[in-house]
Scaffold this motif. Structure first.
Motif, short mmCIF file in Angstrom:
data_model
loop_
_atom_site.label_atom_id
_atom_site.label_comp_id
_atom_site.label_asym_id
_atom_site.label_seq_id
_atom_site.Cartn_x
_atom_site.Cartn_y
_atom_site.Cartn_z
N LEU A 149 4.05 7.28 -11.51
CA LEU A 149 4.58 6.09 -12.16
C LEU A 149 3.64 4.89 -12.14
CD1 LEU A 149 8.25 6.24 -10.79
CD2 LEU A 149 7.45 6.89 -13.07
N HIS A 150 2.54 4.98 -11.40
CA HIS A 150 1.69 3.80 -11.29
C HIS A 150 0.99 3.50 -12.61
CE1 HIS A 150 -1.95 1.44 -10.47
NE2 HIS A 150 -1.08 0.75 -9.77
N ARG A 151 0.95 2.23 -12.92
CA ARG A 151 0.17 1.73 -14.05
C ARG A 151 -0.23 0.30 -13.73
NH1 ARG A 151 5.54 1.61 -15.84
NH2 ARG A 151 6.20 -0.41 -16.65
N SER A 152 -1.16 -0.21 -14.45
CA SER A 152 -1.65 -1.57 -14.22
C SER A 152 -0.51 -2.57 -14.32
CB SER A 152 -2.73 -1.91 -15.25
OG SER A 152 -3.20 -3.22 -15.04
N GLY A 153 -0.42 -3.45 -13.34
CA GLY A 153 0.60 -4.49 -13.34
C GLY A 153 1.92 -4.07 -12.72
N LEU A 154 2.01 -2.81 -12.27
CA LEU A 154 3.24 -2.33 -11.65
C LEU A 154 2.98 -2.08 -10.17
CD1 LEU A 154 6.19 -1.38 -11.99
CD2 LEU A 154 5.29 0.90 -12.38
N LEU A 214 0.82 -1.21 0.00
CA LEU A 214 0.00 0.00 0.00
C LEU A 214 0.86 1.26 0.00
CD1 LEU A 214 -2.74 -1.12 2.56
CD2 LEU A 214 -2.94 -0.99 0.07
N VAL A 215 1.92 1.28 0.78
CA VAL A 215 2.81 2.45 0.82
C VAL A 215 3.56 2.58 -0.51
CG1 VAL A 215 4.85 3.43 1.94
CG2 VAL A 215 3.01 2.47 3.32
N PHE A 216 3.98 1.45 -1.07
CA PHE A 216 4.67 1.49 -2.37
C PHE A 216 3.74 2.03 -3.44
CE2 PHE A 216 6.65 -0.38 -6.19
CZ PHE A 216 7.95 0.02 -6.00
N ARG A 217 2.48 1.64 -3.42
CA ARG A 217 1.50 2.14 -4.39
C ARG A 217 1.34 3.65 -4.23
NH1 ARG A 217 -3.30 1.06 -7.47
NH2 ARG A 217 -3.89 3.13 -8.17
N ARG A 218 1.29 4.13 -3.00
CA ARG A 218 1.17 5.56 -2.75
C ARG A 218 2.39 6.30 -3.33
NH1 ARG A 218 1.08 6.40 3.09
NH2 ARG A 218 -0.65 4.94 2.96
N LEU A 219 3.57 5.72 -3.16
CA LEU A 219 4.78 6.32 -3.71
C LEU A 219 4.72 6.37 -5.23
CD1 LEU A 219 7.72 7.37 -3.34
CD2 LEU A 219 8.44 4.98 -3.41
N LEU A 220 4.29 5.28 -5.87
CA LEU A 220 4.16 5.26 -7.32
C LEU A 220 3.17 6.33 -7.79
CD1 LEU A 220 4.06 1.41 -8.06
CD2 LEU A 220 5.91 3.00 -8.61
N ASP A 221 2.06 6.46 -7.09
CA ASP A 221 1.07 7.48 -7.43
C ASP A 221 1.67 8.88 -7.33
OD1 ASP A 221 -0.96 5.65 -7.96
OD2 ASP A 221 -1.81 5.79 -5.94
#
Length: 142
Positions: A65-70, A54-61
């Motif tokens: 950089l977030h995209r499906s599958g990453l 969840l924290v990594f997803r927040r960082l990607l957002d």
């Protein structure tokens, strides 16, 4: 699951810097953990959402950089893929913490995987991630 890895110098430096900022743990159970949350709790939770993911997803957002599958799990997929180029799957499995299938006779009979093999796998991935800068000859620069 038992794991072994060779920490890169960059990782050791980052861990030392992180330790200086580590909050005090709230629980004796968490006192032996290196990584704890800013609130002093363990990152390990028995919930449907992995806190690290969840924290990594927040960082990607935040970085756009977030995209499906990453996601955080992509780091494991990338490591497995690149480390597999060493052709030493038992050493890769040991670093990854993969448990062998019940019928894997090689794993059943294997008595050890040497540190040199583990180090070779980790160094291969490091060289892939941080390739040496190519020197440009004076002739090519003109």
């Amino acid at each position: 699951v038992s794991r072994r890895a060779k920490l890169w110098p960059e990782t050791v430096a980052a861990l030392k810097a992180s330790l200086k900022k580590r909050p005090e743990p709230n629980s004796e159970d968490d006192a032996s953990l290196f990584f704890i949350t800013k609130y002093g709790n363990s990152w390990s939770k028995n919930t449907t959402g992995n806190p690290v993911s969840l924290v990594f997803r927040r960082l990607l957002d935040e970085c756009g950089l977030h995209r499906s599958g990453l996601g955080f799990y992509s780091l494991r997929r990338s490591f497995e893929t690149v480390a597999g180029e060493t052709l030493d799957q038992p050493a890769v499995d040991l670093v990854m913490g993969h448990t062998p299938l019940a019928g894997d006779m090689g794993a059943r009979y294997r008595q050890r995987v040497g540190d040199d093999r583990v180090e070779a796998v980790c160094e291969h991935v490091r060289k892939w991630l941080f390739p040496a800068k190519k020197k440009v000859s004076k002739k090519a620069a003109k």
